[in-house]
Design a protein around this motif. Structure first.
Motif, PDB file in Angstrom:
ATOM      1  N   VAL A 189       2.679   6.314   9.405  1.00 46.63           N
ATOM      2  CA  VAL A 189       2.630   7.735   9.833  1.00 46.63           C
ATOM      3  C   VAL A 189       3.519   8.615   9.125  1.00 46.63           C
ATOM      4  O   VAL A 189       2.926   9.689   8.602  1.00 46.63           O
ATOM      5  N   GLU A 190       4.653   8.495   9.130  1.00 46.52           N
ATOM      6  CA  GLU A 190       5.792   9.625   8.068  1.00 46.52           C
ATOM      7  C   GLU A 190       5.272   9.639   6.899  1.00 46.52           C
ATOM      8  O   GLU A 190       5.333  10.563   6.336  1.00 46.52           O
ATOM      9  N   PRO A 191       5.120   8.431   6.186  1.00 48.01           N
ATOM     10  CA  PRO A 191       4.517   8.520   4.655  1.00 48.01           C
ATOM     11  C   PRO A 191       3.343   9.411   4.447  1.00 48.01           C
ATOM     12  O   PRO A 191       3.121  10.170   3.376  1.00 48.01           O
ATOM     13  N   SER A 234      -6.861   9.288   7.781  1.00 51.34           N
ATOM     14  CA  SER A 234      -6.142   8.196   8.150  1.00 51.34           C
ATOM     15  C   SER A 234      -5.245   8.207   9.352  1.00 51.34           C
ATOM     16  O   SER A 234      -5.110   7.315  10.127  1.00 51.34           O
ATOM     17  N   LEU A 235      -4.481   9.640   9.322  1.00 48.79           N
ATOM     18  CA  LEU A 235      -3.315   9.500  10.245  1.00 48.79           C
ATOM     19  C   LEU A 235      -4.209   9.848  11.579  1.00 48.79           C
ATOM     20  O   LEU A 235      -3.831   9.235  12.682  1.00 48.79           O
ATOM     21  N   LEU A 261       0.875  -1.185   0.105  1.00 50.77           N
ATOM     22  CA  LEU A 261       0.109  -0.060  -0.026  1.00 50.77           C
ATOM     23  C   LEU A 261       0.791   1.152  -0.139  1.00 50.77           C
ATOM     24  O   LEU A 261       0.568   2.351  -0.754  1.00 50.77           O
ATOM     25  N   LEU A 262       2.108   1.351   0.468  1.00 52.33           N
ATOM     26  CA  LEU A 262       2.871   2.580   0.938  1.00 52.33           C
ATOM     27  C   LEU A 262       3.407   2.721  -0.425  1.00 52.33           C
ATOM     28  O   LEU A 262       3.657   3.877  -0.688  1.00 52.33           O
ATOM     29  N   ILE A 265       2.173  11.781   6.558  1.00 53.02           N
ATOM     30  CA  ILE A 265       2.456  13.220   6.946  1.00 53.02           C
ATOM     31  C   ILE A 265       3.022  14.015   5.292  1.00 53.02           C
ATOM     32  O   ILE A 265       2.825  14.808   5.160  1.00 53.02           O
ATOM     33  N   ASP A 266       3.846  12.956   4.751  1.00 59.23           N
ATOM     34  CA  ASP A 266       4.478  13.587   3.610  1.00 59.23           C
ATOM     35  C   ASP A 266       3.219  13.905   2.583  1.00 59.23           C
ATOM     36  O   ASP A 266       3.113  14.882   1.971  1.00 59.23           O
ATOM     37  N   VAL A 267       2.464  13.019   2.519  1.00 60.35           N
ATOM     38  CA  VAL A 267       1.093  13.216   1.454  1.00 60.35           C
ATOM     39  C   VAL A 267       0.330  14.519   2.235  1.00 60.35           C
ATOM     40  O   VAL A 267       0.162  15.372   1.258  1.00 60.35           O
ATOM     41  N   PHE A 268       0.299  14.557   3.403  1.00 53.43           N
ATOM     42  CA  PHE A 268      -0.504  15.663   3.827  1.00 53.43           C
ATOM     43  C   PHE A 268       0.109  16.908   3.525  1.00 53.43           C
ATOM     44  O   PHE A 268      -0.513  17.809   3.232  1.00 53.43           O
ATOM     45  N   LYS A 269       1.470  16.878   3.608  1.00 57.31           N
ATOM     46  CA  LYS A 269       1.979  18.119   3.476  1.00 57.31           C
ATOM     47  C   LYS A 269       2.292  18.530   1.893  1.00 57.31           C
ATOM     48  O   LYS A 269       2.033  19.651   1.372  1.00 57.31           O
ATOM     49  N   ASN A 270       2.490  17.482   0.949  1.00 57.38           N
ATOM     50  CA  ASN A 270       2.768  17.961  -0.492  1.00 57.38           C
ATOM     51  C   ASN A 270       1.570  17.444  -1.511  1.00 57.38           C
ATOM     52  O   ASN A 270       1.648  17.814  -2.872  1.00 57.38           O
TER      53      ASN A 270
END
Length: 296
Positions: free
Chosen positions: A120-122, A140-141, A92-93, A124-129
């Motif tokens: 979580v970290e991946p 989802s987070l 999924l990632l 957050i990257d989606v959330f930012k970018n």
């Protein structure tokens, strides 16, 4: 399995009913080709059977995720979401930046359902970018982190991008994060009307976790302005907010709300708000009774 695509619907249904009782190890592999069907009725039979087979179908679902057919990939991710198949997290990632945003959306939802902290970290990257996927990433987070919200997301409440702020506020409300209350109240005065409305909804959800939250008096006027345009569910959240404000106006508004509907759930909401208010500010109840008596 071949009879799932028989031209006779009765035959297809009979095959489906039989296969629902089967646990043969080859079944998931035999169902894989049906995920590429464009005829939804037949495809959905295979999808339902794959769900029924359970997490043992994870290898085949991963195989479908890595195919080049977006519809098949999306369906596989949706099955993984239902099964909460931890074995599919890495697959999924790898699709968080899929060329088809629908596949990425389904993969993000599946990660939220599974709840693995590796995501979580991946996310957050989606959330930012990725603005298009920001909302589903934050949801989802929220599911993964429950009450452990990263500081990066809390700090995003001070972003200049209103869509980021809106998404984070919405998520904090769904999570019911108590530590967010002070920040939400801090950004409230400078926020636009849309975000103020969303902040109020989030506050209404957060304060339900404890009857001891007390909110500032300036919210009374804002609630009064928004209240008339809300449905009963929205008004119920706003009553929760009024019940935590040490203001006689807030108490008067709670009393007057009782007459708005005869629905049992609504009147119960008003009653609960009233009890909460009087337990926090009993002197205001006495003051209102005296004021009413003087007027009469």
């Amino acid at each position: 399995v071949q009879k799932l695509e028989d031209e006779n619907k009765g035959v297809r249904d009979a095959a489906f009913q039989f296969l629902k009782t089967e646990s043969h190890k080859l079944l998931p592999k035999l169902l894989v080709p049906f995920f590429f069907y464009r005829e939804l009725e037949i495809k959905n039979l295979a999808v339902d059977l794959m769900v029924g087979f359970g997490v043992d179908a994870t290898p085949q679902l991963i195989e479908l995720l890595h195919s080049t057919d977006p519809d098949a990939q999306k369906s596989a991710a949706e099955v993984i979401t239902i099964l909460k198949a931890h074995g599919a997290v890495d697959a999924l990632l790898s699709h968080l930046d899929d060329p088809d945003p629908n596949v990425s959306f389904a993969a993000i939802e599946a990660l939220g359902a599974i709840g693995d902290f590796k995501a979580v970290e991946p996310l957050i990257d989606v959330f930012k970018n990725n603005e298009e996927l920001r909302e589903v990433a934050i949801e989802s987070l929220g599911k993964i982190l429950s009450r452990r919200v990263p500081d990066e997301l809390m700090n995003a409440l001070y972003s200049d991008d209103p869509m980021i702020v809106y998404s984070v506020v919405d998520s904090l409300g769904k999570i019911g994060e108590p530590k967010a209350l002070d920040i939400l109240l801090d950004i409230f005065p400078e926020a636009d009307d849309l975000i103020q409305s969303e902040i109020l909804k989030a506050i209404g959800k957060i304060i339900k976790s404890s009857q001891y939250f007390i909110l500032p008096e300036f919210l009374v006027e804002v609630v009064n302005n928004i209240y008339p345009d809300e449905d009963l569910e929205g008004k119920s959240d706003l009553l929760q907010i009024l019940s935590r404000i040490n203001s006689i106006t807030a108490l008067e508004n709670i009393f007057s709300a009782y007459q708005e509907s005869e629905e049992e759930n609504w009147q119960e909401s008003v009653y609960n708000a009233l009890i909460c208010y009087l337990s926090l500010f009993p002197d205001k109840g006495v003051q209102l009774v005296r004021q009413t008596s003087d007027e009469e």
